[in-house]
Design a protein around this motif. Structure first.
Motif, PDB file in Angstrom:
ATOM      1  N   ASP A  77     -41.147   6.839  15.977  1.00 53.65           N
ATOM      2  CA  ASP A  77     -41.802   5.608  15.549  1.00 53.65           C
ATOM      3  C   ASP A  77     -41.521   4.471  16.529  1.00 53.65           C
ATOM      4  O   ASP A  77     -42.363   3.607  16.755  1.00 53.65           O
ATOM      5  N   LEU A  78     -40.320   4.477  17.113  1.00 57.80           N
ATOM      6  CA  LEU A  78     -39.905   3.392  18.009  1.00 57.80           C
ATOM      7  C   LEU A  78     -38.903   3.934  19.011  1.00 57.80           C
ATOM      8  O   LEU A  78     -38.010   4.715  18.660  1.00 57.80           O
ATOM      9  N   VAL A  79     -39.049   3.514  20.245  1.00 55.10           N
ATOM     10  CA  VAL A  79     -38.045   3.797  21.275  1.00 55.10           C
ATOM     11  C   VAL A  79     -37.614   2.482  21.891  1.00 55.10           C
ATOM     12  O   VAL A  79     -38.451   1.671  22.308  1.00 55.10           O
ATOM     13  N   LEU A  80     -36.314   2.247  21.920  1.00 55.48           N
ATOM     14  CA  LEU A  80     -35.724   1.098  22.603  1.00 55.48           C
ATOM     15  C   LEU A  80     -35.208   1.619  23.934  1.00 55.48           C
ATOM     16  O   LEU A  80     -34.237   2.380  23.991  1.00 55.48           O
ATOM     17  N   ARG A  81     -35.888   1.248  25.012  1.00 57.05           N
ATOM     18  CA  ARG A  81     -35.686   1.879  26.311  1.00 57.05           C
ATOM     19  C   ARG A  81     -34.817   1.018  27.239  1.00 57.05           C
ATOM     20  O   ARG A  81     -34.904  -0.202  27.249  1.00 57.05           O
ATOM     21  N   ASN A  82     -33.957   1.701  27.994  1.00 58.82           N
ATOM     22  CA  ASN A  82     -33.146   1.058  29.037  1.00 58.82           C
ATOM     23  C   ASN A  82     -32.216  -0.023  28.493  1.00 58.82           C
ATOM     24  O   ASN A  82     -31.952  -1.028  29.152  1.00 58.82           O
ATOM     25  N   VAL A  83     -31.713   0.185  27.287  1.00 58.19           N
ATOM     26  CA  VAL A  83     -30.814  -0.811  26.696  1.00 58.19           C
ATOM     27  C   VAL A  83     -29.408  -0.618  27.232  1.00 58.19           C
ATOM     28  O   VAL A  83     -29.040   0.472  27.717  1.00 58.19           O
ATOM     29  N   ARG A  84     -28.609  -1.654  27.129  1.00 55.48           N
ATOM     30  CA  ARG A  84     -27.168  -1.549  27.354  1.00 55.48           C
ATOM     31  C   ARG A  84     -26.565  -1.239  25.990  1.00 55.48           C
ATOM     32  O   ARG A  84     -26.380  -2.119  25.154  1.00 55.48           O
ATOM     33  N   LEU A  85     -26.276   0.006  25.732  1.00 57.43           N
ATOM     34  CA  LEU A  85     -25.861   0.459  24.414  1.00 57.43           C
ATOM     35  C   LEU A  85     -24.364   0.242  24.205  1.00 57.43           C
ATOM     36  O   LEU A  85     -23.539   0.742  24.965  1.00 57.43           O
ATOM     37  N   ILE A  86     -24.026  -0.505  23.169  1.00 53.76           N
ATOM     38  CA  ILE A  86     -22.646  -0.627  22.697  1.00 53.76           C
ATOM     39  C   ILE A  86     -22.657  -0.045  21.295  1.00 53.76           C
ATOM     40  O   ILE A  86     -23.204  -0.638  20.367  1.00 53.76           O
TER      41      ILE A  86
END
Length: 533
Positions: free
Chosen positions: A4-13
């Motif tokens: 449904d949604l992709v959050l791309r190239n995030v700085r994941l914490i």
């Protein structure tokens, strides 16, 4: 299969305390489906480019008083805009269950202390237990998740009214049974408010007897500590440690702070007590909010005996010359056992008719040519629990020490409320706690690292509650997420001013539904009442 949604190239914490890493995070339905490099051949209904942004688990506000504000407006706008996706309610001994029908008027009076902006007479309590309250929340439609605690004060009202005396064995047995029922129905623990009526009337032995029920269920004990010297318990952190040591319960010391001006700057001494207790095997930690001021109903600072029996009884005593004189004598000794009344540090933040809001008690007394002690008592008689004040009784040095400590979690002690319609702001913690930590105490002051701050807002609260599927960004967890700009995020709410939303919070998901999208708040209601089962 399509996300449904992709959050791309995030700085994941991710909330575990692990270092930040670049990743793509996919969401399908209400769950996280991918974490890592997203398959370019896997379609997605929506892609959000997250380069330069941090993606974290949705913030879990471990100490709130939103129990009744959700019934008036379940959206939780002021918290959603901060990135909060779960509220823990029922704190400081105030919870809307269990309700004893024969004590309904006393229950309503007790709960009016946290019933912001509403006439207590208009509070419709039509349930008796956790299940009934959960149905009422669900009927209201929740924008975020709610994880309720039971409250010692409410247990006492149900079992014995608002009497300033030890509980009988039968009354204590009733409290233990009611607590066990609440836990069986899904409550996450129990809170005390040991400076607050009627929780303050209970002895440490009573608290230990209830905490033993929590320990058996693996549930949390959250405590607003008692003032030392009451004769009912050792008070303060020492009492919290004693309860943990006696029962083995996990203890949360609520809104860690130093309010006595004579002890400002002594955070290290308080923290040393926690550290020592931990080395001795007591499972204790604390929460803290990032402000140098607290807030509550003005009545909470009256002598506790004056409030026995509820607001109507208090008004009757205040009208009796002898009892009024006794109350004023006690008030001259200070509040909460001797803290001095610094009238220019008490600011009115809410009143039903709006009179005096934004002014200090010193200013109001000067305007009216009144003695400030007499004025305070008169205001409590006139407004009951409906007049709220902000107290500027803390110092930055202590706030930072409590925030930075390894045992800290972040919590607001505030309420989920609409942004509009409230006139002058209540305490800004309801609108800015989490962005304030990220902006002021991480980016500007360097009080704690970003990864640690996120852990204290997400994974650590979830772990303490025993919440298995929230608080970390892991495949299979519920998709409670917040995307923010670490270079911009900041609170904008301030004391005595109309509410202002924070900046830098880009996207907030609750159970996979986008609830905040670059400043726009959805009216969807994907939240749910969470149960510890």
């Amino acid at each position: 299969m399509m996300d449904d949604l992709v959050l791309r190239n995030v700085r994941l914490i991710d909330g575990t305390g692990a270092p930040a890493r670049t990743a793509d995070v996919g969401v399908t339905g209400d769950r996280i489906t991918t974490v890592g490099d997203h398959d370019p051949d896997r379609p997605a209904a929506r892609v959000v480019e997250g380069r330069g942004r941090v993606l974290a688990p949705g913030f879990i506000d471990l100490h709130t008083h939103s129990d009744l504000t959700f019934l008036a407006d379940g959206l939780g706008e002021s918290k959603l805009l901060q990135g909060v996706t779960t509220e823990v309610t029922g704190n400081c001994s105030f919870a809307p269950f269990p309700i004893e029908p024969t004590h309904l008027a006393l229950h309503v009076d007790h709960l009016s202390t946290i019933n912001f902006d509403h006439d207590p007479a208009g509070l419709d309590v039509h349930w008796n237990d956790f299940d009934g309250y959960a149905r009422a929340l669900t009927d209201a439609g929740l924008g975020i998740n709610v994880a309720p605690l039971a409250g010692h004060g409410t247990l006492r009202v149900a079992a014995m009214g608002v009497d300033d005396r030890p509980a009988t064995p039968a009354e204590l047995g009733r409290m233990r049974r009611d607590l066990a029922t609440a836990l069986e129905q899904g409550a996450w623990g129990m809170s005390t408010g040991l400076t607050l009526v009627p929780s303050t009337y209970g002895s440490v032995d009573e608290v230990i007897a209830l905490a033993a029920v929590l320990a058996e269920a693996g549930a949390l004990y959250a405590t607003h500590g008692r003032t030392a010297g009451t004769g009912r318990g050792p008070g303060g952190i020492e009492e919290a440690v004693a309860v943990g040591r006696a029962t083995g319960v996990s203890v949360q010391q609520s809104h860690m702070a130093i309010n006595d001006p004579a002890r400002w700057g002594s955070a290290a001494e308080q923290l040393a007590i926690l550290d020592t207790a931990r080395t001795e095997g007591v499972d204790i930690f604390h929460d803290v909010y990032p402000y140098i001021a607290s807030s509550s109903a003005l009545t909470q600072y009256l002598p506790s005996w004056l409030l026995e029996g509820g607001t109507a009884a208090m008004r009757g005593r205040a009208a009796d010359p002898a009892q009024r004189a006794r109350a004023l004598t006690d008030m001259h000794r200070g509040w909460f056992g001797g803290i001095p009344w610094l009238w220019d540090r008490f600011m009115v933040s809410a009143a039903p008719d709006g009179r005096g809001v934004g002014q200090t008690l010193a200013q109001l007394a000067a305007e009216r040519g009144a003695d400030p002690y007499e004025l305070t008592l008169d205001l409590c008689v006139e407004y009951g629990h409906e007049l709220h004040v902000v107290l500027f009784y803390r110092v930055e040095e202590d706030v930072e020490a409590f925030l930075a400590h390894p045992l800290a979690t972040v919590a607001s002690d505030g309420n989920a409320m609409p942004m509009a319609g409230h006139g002058t702001s209540h305490h800004p913690r309801s609108y800015g706690t989490f962005p304030r930590v990220l902006g002021r105490y991480v980016r500007e002051r360097g009080t704690l690292p970003l990864v640690d701050a996120i852990r204290k807002m997400t994974g650590e609260p979830a772990r303490r509650l025993g919440m298995q599927d929230r608080g970390t960004v892991v495949v299979g967890n519920f998709a409670d997420l917040v995307l923010f700009d670490p270079a911009v995020v900041a609170d904008r709410a301030d004391f005595g001013r109309p509410p202002q939303a924070p900046v830098g919070i880009d996207v907030v998901l609750v159970n996979g539904t986008v609830m905040v999208d670059h400043g726009t708040v959805s009216d969807s209601r994907p939240g749910s009442v969470l149960r510890k089962l």
